[in-house]
Scaffold this active site. Structure first.
Site, mmCIF file in Angstrom:
data_model
loop_
_atom_site.group_PDB
_atom_site.id
_atom_site.type_symbol
_atom_site.label_atom_id
_atom_site.label_comp_id
_atom_site.label_asym_id
_atom_site.label_seq_id
_atom_site.Cartn_x
_atom_site.Cartn_y
_atom_site.Cartn_z
ATOM 1 C CB CYS B 11 -0.892 0.004 1.229
ATOM 2 S SG CYS B 11 0.048 -0.201 2.748
ATOM 3 C CB CYS B 14 3.909 -0.426 2.703
ATOM 4 S SG CYS B 14 2.321 -1.017 3.255
#
Lengths: 320, 78
Positions: B11, B14
């Site tokens: 995502c 991250c």
């Protein structure tokens, strides 16, 4: 306080664009401006407020709340926790594995996953201000009930048979609790980040929902729905559920469509199950769940939900 | 040289976490090997349910969001 948005829509539609109030275009534009401003405002405010309380509602906490409770109780707890926990379908898999690994029955896990996208603070507040609190209560009550029944059915039909083998082998050991910065500044920073992230993720669904609602409101004659989706048409409910399966939106995006349909005299049961089917039975969500549950299990699960929604639809149309 | 793993399904948060760590490590003149772990089973194996998480030398030091600058510094200097 929500007259403000109606006022704004009045100004844009009649003063700036000079549209004749009776025209279809004026109705659509008015609907669009009012719903866009109101929904995005409420969306941001509620996500921000919920963001301030995140540490209470972290998935790690939910796991602790459910762990080791008697089975019958877990369904109720799971749907309520699912309803209050902010949820992104991207965390379905960690959540699923985390619950299963903690020995939480698959029924409660699925109950949580059914209720979570359908019912959340954002959808409830927006729904309440747009279609009224009575219908909102019906929506929430039904959503919780379907979640409980769905969870129970998963246990009765031994859904665990369909869980991918690797899931059972994962041993997480000690779950790491996220260390949140619980100072006011830390909470506000996080909450603002949540607003940006969630609105960034769902704005398109909400926008499309409002556009569809506005189009229906301004350009589809009431007689169209009276003919095709009126209370006398027994196929309207199953068709609404079937239509919702390939369609996908989040709970907020589907509200303007429901609003427009109710305005056109479509019976409440039919609208309710269309909303639920669009939100709860969705291909993106099932693609994610496919990582942990085999296809056959997912087909059973979707069929159960569709059946439950059809029953709910008939029930509410009959009660109306 | 420290081995640092960023846990997360890929995502945006991250990626942000990984970038921030690399940047701060560069600023501190510290050499690190940065690895992104995207496999859910492996992430759960570290006991992390809320991503992104950060693992330094096989120890989970952070979970549940993009760590701020101070936190990254303290993780790097451990």
């Amino acid at each position: 306080m929500f007259e403000l948005f109606t006022l704004l829509a009045n100004v844009v539609t009649y003063d700036i664009l000079q549209l004749a109030p009776s025209s279809g275009l004026a109705k659509s534009v008015h609907f669009f401006v009012e719903d866009t401003s109101k929904i995005f405002f409420l969306l941001s405010v509620i996500i921000f407020v919920m963001g301030l309380f995140r540490s209470l509602l972290a998935p790690e906490k939910v796991r602790l709340y459910l762990e080791g409770k008697p089975k019958g109780l877990t369904y109720f707890l799971a749907v309520i926790l699912g309803a209050v926990t902010p949820f992104c379908s991207c965390s379905s898999v960690p959540l699923f594995i985390g619950f299963i690994e903690a020995g939480i029955p698959i029924g409660a896990t699925m109950a949580f996953l059914i209720a979570s996208p359908m019912i959340n603070e954002v959808a409830v507040v927006i729904l309440g201000t747009i279609i009224g609190w009575e219908l909102t209560a019906v929506y929430v009550g039904t959503g919780l009930l379907v979640g409980i029944l769905g969870g129970w059915a998963c246990d009765v039909f031994k859904m665990e048979r369909f869980v991918e083998d690797y899931v059972w082998k994962i041993r997480t050991g000690q779950i790491v609790m996220p260390a949140y910065d619980n100072s006011l500044k830390g909470r506000m920073t996080f909450a603002w980040g949540e607003v940006k992230e969630i609105v960034g993720r769902i704005w398109l669904y909400v926008f499309i929902g409002i556009a569809v609602g506005a189009g229906l409101h301004g350009f589809v004659p009431t007689t169209f729905f009276a003919d095709y989706a009126g209370p006398d048409n027994l196929f309207a409910v199953p068709l609404a559920v079937l239509a919702g399966i390939p369609l996908y939106s989040n709970a907020t995006g589907v509200i303007p469509v429901a609003e427009a349909l109710l305005g056109k005299g479509v019976p409440i049961g039919t609208v309710l199950v269309l909303m639920m089917s669009v939100v709860a039975i969705s291909i993106p969500e099932f693609v994610i769940l496919r990582k942990v549950i085999r296809l056959q299990g997912l087909v059973y699960f979707a069929s159960f939900l569709a059946l439950a929604f059809i029953c709910v639809g008939y029930l509410f149309n009959a009660l109306q | 040289m420290k081995t640092i793993k960023v846990l997360g399904s890929g995502c945006k948060k991250c990626q942000q976490t990984a970038e921030n760590i690399q940047q701060i490590a560069d600023e501190m003149g510290q050499e690190i090997t940065l690895e992104k772990v995207t496999d859910t089973a492996e992430i759960m194996g570290y006991g992390v349910m809320s991503t992104p998480g950060v693992v330094v030398e096989e120890k989970v030091l952070h979970a549940g969001g993009v760590p701020d600058k101070e936190k990254i510094k303290s993780m790097l200097s451990q």
